[in-house]
Design a protein around this motif. Sequence first.
Motif, PDB file in Angstrom:
ATOM      1  N   TRP A 270      16.933 -54.269  -3.201  1.00 52.81           N
ATOM      2  CA  TRP A 270      15.715 -52.644  -2.809  1.00 52.81           C
ATOM      3  C   TRP A 270      15.771 -51.840  -4.291  1.00 52.81           C
ATOM      4  O   TRP A 270      14.156 -51.720  -4.057  1.00 52.81           O
ATOM      5  CB  TRP A 270      17.016 -51.787  -2.018  1.00 52.81           C
ATOM      6  CG  TRP A 270      17.351 -50.474  -1.951  1.00 52.81           C
ATOM      7  CD1 TRP A 270      16.352 -49.972  -1.177  1.00 52.81           C
ATOM      8  CD2 TRP A 270      17.295 -49.234  -2.236  1.00 52.81           C
ATOM      9  NE1 TRP A 270      16.297 -48.899  -1.215  1.00 52.81           N
ATOM     10  CE2 TRP A 270      16.663 -47.960  -2.603  1.00 52.81           C
ATOM     11  CE3 TRP A 270      17.694 -49.620  -4.521  1.00 52.81           C
ATOM     12  CZ2 TRP A 270      16.442 -46.945  -2.516  1.00 52.81           C
ATOM     13  CZ3 TRP A 270      17.814 -48.257  -4.802  1.00 52.81           C
ATOM     14  CH2 TRP A 270      17.216 -47.292  -4.024  1.00 52.81           C
ATOM     15  N   GLN A 272      14.524 -53.966  -6.778  1.00 53.18           N
ATOM     16  CA  GLN A 272      13.488 -54.467  -7.269  1.00 53.18           C
ATOM     17  C   GLN A 272      12.272 -53.854  -6.036  1.00 53.18           C
ATOM     18  O   GLN A 272      10.899 -53.774  -6.749  1.00 53.18           O
ATOM     19  CB  GLN A 272      13.417 -55.864  -6.782  1.00 53.18           C
ATOM     20  CG  GLN A 272      14.569 -56.690  -7.611  1.00 53.18           C
ATOM     21  CD  GLN A 272      14.773 -57.632  -7.407  1.00 53.18           C
ATOM     22  OE1 GLN A 272      14.491 -58.495  -6.866  1.00 53.18           O
ATOM     23  NE2 GLN A 272      15.897 -58.441  -8.719  1.00 53.18           N
ATOM     24  N   ALA A 273      11.823 -53.735  -4.883  1.00 55.34           N
ATOM     25  CA  ALA A 273      10.624 -53.514  -4.078  1.00 55.34           C
ATOM     26  C   ALA A 273      10.905 -51.694  -4.278  1.00 55.34           C
ATOM     27  O   ALA A 273       9.236 -51.473  -3.971  1.00 55.34           O
ATOM     28  CB  ALA A 273      11.681 -53.839  -2.797  1.00 55.34           C
ATOM     29  N   TRP A 274      11.377 -50.939  -4.559  1.00 55.18           N
ATOM     30  CA  TRP A 274      11.409 -49.585  -4.183  1.00 55.18           C
ATOM     31  C   TRP A 274      11.151 -48.304  -5.286  1.00 55.18           C
ATOM     32  O   TRP A 274      11.056 -47.720  -5.559  1.00 55.18           O
ATOM     33  CB  TRP A 274      12.145 -49.019  -2.976  1.00 55.18           C
ATOM     34  CG  TRP A 274      12.074 -49.635  -1.931  1.00 55.18           C
ATOM     35  CD1 TRP A 274      12.852 -50.331  -1.347  1.00 55.18           C
ATOM     36  CD2 TRP A 274      10.643 -48.898  -0.588  1.00 55.18           C
ATOM     37  NE1 TRP A 274      12.298 -50.888   0.271  1.00 55.18           N
ATOM     38  CE2 TRP A 274      11.073 -50.410   0.663  1.00 55.18           C
ATOM     39  CE3 TRP A 274      10.301 -48.868  -0.615  1.00 55.18           C
ATOM     40  CZ2 TRP A 274      10.288 -50.583   1.520  1.00 55.18           C
ATOM     41  CZ3 TRP A 274       8.520 -48.745  -0.082  1.00 55.18           C
ATOM     42  CH2 TRP A 274       8.951 -49.671   1.323  1.00 55.18           C
TER      43      TRP A 274
END
Length: 553
Positions: A270, A272-274
């Motif tokens: 999460w 890393q994505a956001w």
Amino acid sequence: MDLVIAAAGEAVEVVAVEQGAPGQRTRVLLADLPAWVAAQPVSTRWVWADSAALYPTLLRAGVRVRRAVDLRLVRTLLRRADAVRHTDYARAVPSSWDAPPPGPDVAGHPDQGERLFDLTVHRFGIDECVVEHLAQQRCLAQTDDDGRLALLCHAESVGGLVAQELNSAGVPFSVEVHDAQLTELLGTRDSYGGRPAVMAQLCGEVQAALGAPRLNPDSPVDLVGALRRAGLDVSSTRQGELEQLDHPVIEPLLRYKKLSRLHTANGWAWSQAWVRDGRFRPDWVAGAVVTGRWASRGGGALQLPRQIRAAVRADPGWRLVVADAAQLEPRVLAAMSGDRRMAAAAAGADLYQALVDQGVVPSRQHAKIAMLGAMYGATTGEAGALMPQLQRAYPRAIDLVESAARAGERGERVRTWLGRTSPLPPSSWREAQDAAQRPGSGPGAEKRARQVARDWGRFTRNFVVQGTAAEWALCWMGHLRRLLDDEPMAGAHPELVYFLHDEVIVHAPAAVADAVADAVREAARAAGQLLFGTFPVEFPLSVAVVDSYDQAR
């Protein structure tokens, strides 16, 4: 003056609109747009198809606008608003402005097909935008509601600006703190993408307790099967059901499920994505829910668990000003209904305790159950037993939600304080009612019709309160935004970085954090006065100036 603006290839086209008529037309290259917008008078009202399309370009260049009309947001309101149902605008056949139901799954509305509107389907040219803007203005001119719907359209458009400003700012977030929190709770991260150490250990305990060495506890189907083979009568893996069982597997299984939710929803993948450049960056969507509440596209911004809130922390030399409105919806109900005794209960910081002090219910817990039951339709069981006491104590407030529920059961629309209007019931409602009216339908069809009607009545009961609370929150944020822009803050620029229904976070330089806290309180007072005038209802805030989000609780 209104300036209508729309993208046109490598440029934008702008049409000035004054006194209901289009005037001068201008073409501006996209590369020159931020400087050109910044040079316009601060009183300019910008008009565009949706704030998500053009405003981010300005924000990336450091340019903010004071006022705007978001044509998509306003159209969504006007096409459904009861106050303008008689107008040609509301009765017109659907066009490309009327978006199909999209999108992300957002709770809050029992009809899956009418929750959201789309922001991406169609790009509108300048002439289409001018025509739509003028049509909306003519429509609003035909209302007779003391300007409430116009105020709602303005507040909704300001919300569209705030959403993009939140997206631009991001939430200050420490990846290092987040990693340390996850490691402490979940165990060392597996370099190959498997379960972290603590979760792996708990998984082994669950497998051993059930005698199922290959069991995947993340699979509900496999887990139910393993539990049944172990002699446990279960139908699901819901926490409430598992907690009723007496077996050595229950304790490690519940711990595993809790950690698994954190790992899946807000774990390393999460972040890393956001999280980028020290900021958590969800995609806020203003007015996404049919009641007017917001949503976020990805990132789970509306559900940041307490376990990771320490990672939401101010930059060095800055503070977080965290504020939430105490028991917002009951206070809104008191103001909407004009119930003065309930408003008196709302005069203190704890409305639920005030119900006890007034002798309405025996305990604070009873007060909370009763009030939430009244607003959300839980009128059976303990909440139902307490309803007569609420009805006697606050007849105007309870009559308001009961009337909204009965209207919904009849298939009628209801409206919020400013005029946001509920949709008509879904086709399943109409089908159930029709089936019950057919000759020889029988008791089963009649029972089904009553249940469907009650379900929709619960929605309309809450719609009027939740929707008005969303209007208060929009006015709160809009006024706060103005104060943060206008009030002298010693050259600093505090930024609104988070919003959740009745809660905001402002990231502020430490030197002005207390002044920002005062501005947050003043904005809440002004929002109540703007909506409800001199009616004596208070909207107290819990305000904390902290270094990290977890310290606010």
